[in-house]
Design an enzyme around this catalytic site. Structure first.
Site: not given
Ligand code: GLU
Length: 551
Positions: A371, A436
């Site tokens: 990420t 997430s």
């Protein structure tokens, strides 16, 4: 209170200075994890490109200068806001499990989950990369510049070289065994096998060549032909082999989804639906918090931090039970967000006492079965919130032609069953692992864009994004101050407080309310852009190397 006043005074001072200097708020902006990536995005905007054009250029440069975090070997989610129609488009470029994946592939011969390293650093963990196919689709819908031109800045950086950024240098020296992968060793280690230091110049000519092919021929050059063949060979030839096949790559399709939007006070918050758990969790927490009116509290006081942790706990209990790829599992999204259900769950929250570990609720509509982040706005008011990942730092630690393959499949549950019931997020062929990642757009009730934001950092992304929203919307902090807020995280266990911040001063108070408290460092990775007057302000997480720049 003092902090809030100070920040408010600083914001006023800044506005006054800007007005005196004759500087209008920027009309277009890029916030991302490295200055060279931000510059590439701005270059596209200057040339008349859209937010999506800029996002593609930013992603390609990030793959070169922040290779440990994201790249074409990974996946991502992108939210697009159309400045003219106010419509939101959602692009799902999440990796998929190959057709040969099995529910027990992350278990050892005794039926126990594999350790972290054997699971991550393996061919087993590699999902079919999705980011490139997704970006090509978003470009068809919203791009203005030619696809090949979007790759030019990244190709130049990869070919001509760049200074090793501090974060990359830190990861190179921190992760054991990285140099065992020949591709990684060639690019990021010197001849003596020592990791390159921050500021040393390196290049990645193989990646420049890979990107040149994709620039010329489109994503097809990645999903078919020699690059695809090499990915398959490396995954299958690994000491811990995976099943990735040519057909898995050729069959990959990004998916367009409906944005998940819900009201919060005077705003509408729009996020990522499943297979991400981020949108549901953020809207649940905001919904649970709303009647507690934490906007009346000052940032970082005991009451609000306690309530944020408690609401997060409830959201994570539901996340673990219900959220997975909607193509495989019926996710009771509407039920989880219904006001009646949230009111029921809110009864477990008390301002005076932690509820401790909590079980999932039973939302209406549930049938028993089973990420790096970038934020961009362009001159037309189109916006992109795009979170992109190869999962763990350096992904599966397999380098193919200059790029790293993801280990996204470790986001699946390693065990297919719990308490005799199938786990929603178990591995299944073709399935997308639960995420997430929480790219988020905030609109006012007239549909005008108020903010674009998101973060990196695994399950902590949810708390990061949530707290930044609360900082901006409830406490009216400038986006930089909201991003810098010290972190509180609760994933239905201990309440984590960010080390080295004033929040640790609340540890005793929280223990008094029944929390188990852990003080720990926080990686972060937020970027955000927020409307100010008739322009934008932006910021990137001070915990990483990023910046926000506008014009
Ligand atoms: N793989 C994680 C997810 O999709 C993100 C990883 C990270 O941000 O470090 O939820």
């Amino acid at each position: 209170m003092r902090l809030r006043r100070l920040l408010a005074a600083l914001a006023v001072l800044l506005a006054v200075c800007r007005a005196q200097a004759g500087l209008a708020a920027p009309q277009a902006m890029v916030a991302a994890a490295h200055p060279l990536a931000v510059e590439a995005g701005l270059e596209m905007l200057r040339r008349g490109g859209t937010a999506v054009d800029a996002a593609i250029a930013v992603q390609m440069v990030l793959g070169v200068v922040e290779p440990h975090a994201s790249g074409i070997g990974g996946g991502g989610f992108l939210l697009h806001y159309d400045g003219t129609t106010h419509a939101i488009a959602v692009y799902d470029g999440r990796e998929t499990a190959p057709a040969g994946a099995t529910p027990t592939m992350f278990l050892d011969s005794n039926g126990k989950p594999l350790g972290f390293r054997p699971a991550v650093v393996s061919g087993i963990s590699v999902g079919v990369p999705g980011v490139l196919a997704m970006l090509e689709l978003a470009h068809k819908d919203y791009g203005k510049l030619a696809w090949r031109d979007l790759f030019a800045p990244a190709i130049a950086v990869a070919r001509d070289g760049f200074a090793v950024p501090p974060r990359l240098a830190a990861w190179l020296s921190r992760i054991p065994g990285l140099r065992e992968e020949p591709g990684i060793r060639t690019v990021y280690f010197n001849a003596d096998g020592l990791p390159r230091k921050a500021g040393e110049r390196i290049a990645n000519p193989e990646l420049a060549e890979t990107m040149r092919l994709i620039a010329d021929q489109g994503a097809r050059a990645f999903y078919q032909g020699p690059i695809a063949a090499e990915m398959v060979e490396r995954v299958r030839g690994h000491v811990r082999p995976g099943t990735l096949a040519l057909a898995d790559l050729a069959d990959y399709r990004p998916i367009k989804r409906e944005a998940l939007c819900g009201p919060y006070r005077v705003w509408v918050v729009c996020g990522m639906p499943p297979p991400s758990s981020g949108g549901i969790a953020i809207l649940q927490v905001l919904g649970l918090l709303e009647p507690f009116e934490i906007w009346r509290d000052t940032p970082n006081d005991l009451r609000s931090i306690h309530l944020i942790a408690e609401a997060s706990r409830l959201a994570f209990a539901d996340r673990d039970r219900y959220v997975a790829d909607p193509a495989f599992v019926q996710v009771p999204t509407a039920g989880l967000l219904s006001p009646a259900y949230l009111a029921e769950r809110r009864k477990l929250m008390s301002p005076d006492r932690s509820m401790g570990k909590v079980g999932p609720g039973v939302p209406p509509g549930y049938v028993e079965r089973g990420t790096s982040h970038m934020s961009i706005v362009d001159r037309w008011g189109n916006a992109v919130a795009f979170t992109t990942t190869i999962e763990a730092p350096f992904g599966a630690q397999i380098m193919v032609r200059g790029f790293l393959l993801n280990n996204e499949l470790t986001d699946f549950s390693p065990t297919p069953e719990a308490d005799g019931k199938p786990v929603a997020n178990r591995v299944e062929p073709g399935k997308r692992p639960r995420s997430s990642m929480s790219p988020t757009l905030v609109l006012d009730r007239d549909g005008r864009l108020v903010a674009a934001l998101g973060s990196a950092g695994g399950a902590r992304i949810i708390g990061d994004t949530l707290q930044t929203l609360i900082g901006m919307l409830d406490w009216d902090l400038p986006v930089s101050a909201a991003i810098a807020l010290p972190r509180v995280i609760n994933a239905n266990g201990a309440t984590e407080l960010e080390a080295g911040t004033p929040l640790t001063g609340l540890a005793d108070g929280l223990r008094g309310l029944g929390h188990q408290v852990q003080v720990r460092g926080h990686e972060g990775g937020l970027t955000g852009i927020r409307r100010v007057g008739d322009g934008w302000e932006g910021s990137a997480d001070p915990r990483r190397d990023g910046v926000a720049r506008g014009e």
